[in-house]
Design a protein around this motif. Sequence first.
Motif, mmCIF file in Angstrom:
data_model
loop_
_atom_site.group_PDB
_atom_site.id
_atom_site.type_symbol
_atom_site.label_atom_id
_atom_site.label_comp_id
_atom_site.label_asym_id
_atom_site.label_seq_id
_atom_site.Cartn_x
_atom_site.Cartn_y
_atom_site.Cartn_z
ATOM 1 N N LYS A 38 83.170 22.637 15.573
ATOM 2 C CA LYS A 38 84.550 22.466 15.108
ATOM 3 C C LYS A 38 84.915 20.983 15.036
ATOM 4 N N PHE A 39 84.444 20.223 16.020
ATOM 5 C CA PHE A 39 84.725 18.787 16.038
ATOM 6 C C PHE A 39 84.091 18.106 14.829
ATOM 7 N N GLN A 40 82.848 18.476 14.527
ATOM 8 C CA GLN A 40 82.175 17.895 13.356
ATOM 9 C C GLN A 40 82.915 18.270 12.069
ATOM 10 N N ASN A 41 83.307 19.516 11.957
ATOM 11 C CA ASN A 41 84.075 19.950 10.782
ATOM 12 C C ASN A 41 85.403 19.199 10.688
ATOM 13 N N LEU A 42 86.047 18.998 11.841
ATOM 14 C CA LEU A 42 87.312 18.277 11.868
ATOM 15 C C LEU A 42 87.133 16.856 11.365
ATOM 16 N N GLN A 43 86.049 16.201 11.787
ATOM 17 C CA GLN A 43 85.792 14.830 11.327
ATOM 18 C C GLN A 43 85.587 14.801 9.814
ATOM 19 N N ALA A 44 84.831 15.784 9.281
ATOM 20 C CA ALA A 44 84.582 15.832 7.842
ATOM 21 C C ALA A 44 85.887 16.062 7.084
ATOM 22 N N VAL A 45 86.715 16.956 7.599
ATOM 23 C CA VAL A 45 87.997 17.250 6.959
ATOM 24 C C VAL A 45 88.900 16.021 7.001
ATOM 25 N N TYR A 46 88.944 15.358 8.158
ATOM 26 C CA TYR A 46 89.789 14.174 8.282
ATOM 27 C C TYR A 46 89.325 13.059 7.350
ATOM 28 N N GLU A 47 88.020 12.936 7.198
ATOM 29 C CA GLU A 47 87.469 11.921 6.289
ATOM 30 C C GLU A 47 87.993 12.141 4.868
ATOM 31 N N ILE A 48 88.052 13.411 4.440
ATOM 32 C CA ILE A 48 88.545 13.717 3.091
ATOM 33 C C ILE A 48 90.054 13.512 3.004
ATOM 34 N N LEU A 49 90.793 14.006 3.987
ATOM 35 C CA LEU A 49 92.264 13.933 3.913
ATOM 36 C C LEU A 49 92.809 12.525 4.164
#
Length: 193
Positions: free
Chosen positions: A72-83
């Motif tokens: 979840k943390f890795q996914n969160l980082q990827a999502v934050y990178e895009i947003l």
Amino acid sequence: MAPNKRGGRERNEEEEEKEEGEEEDQGNWKDFYRFVGVQFGASKAEIRKAYKKLALQWHPDKNENDEEASKKFQNLQAVYEILSDDSKRREYDSGYTWNRRVADSEEKRKQEASAIRKLRKEREDRLKREEARRKAAFAKEQAKIKLQRERKAKKLAAKRRRENEEHLLELMERRKKKNKKKKKKKEKKKKSE
């Protein structure tokens, strides 16, 4: 990486898996705003605040030996990178309404299918209850008819018994009369002799 025959570099298994994972992500659209916990069109400050809150919650140092939290943390980082990147966010937002509409329609379809299944089950249960009621009413009616027949049969048997008894009494009366007549005749014969 060693160059391949075409002049390009060879791809290792990790890169191939990564590309397959990206293809899967593209096919399975995720709502990044919902994942972070903000509304569509939220400001950078709101996104950053929500990101920090979730990052603290799912950070691998806080959740040792928890693979789900690290994922979840890795996914969160990827999502934050895009947003957080304006150009990537614009690209994501351009397809957001379409993807959101598709996801919503899919969710609505699932809800409708669930509602239909529920209605069918309720209908089947209602039909089963009605069938059970009909069977119970039919059995009750049959028992009532059987009881009426038994009563009629008892009445008929009692009537026949009475008729037989009356007939027997009548026969006995006739015999008595005949016997009396015979006795009288015999007595007359005796007297006349």
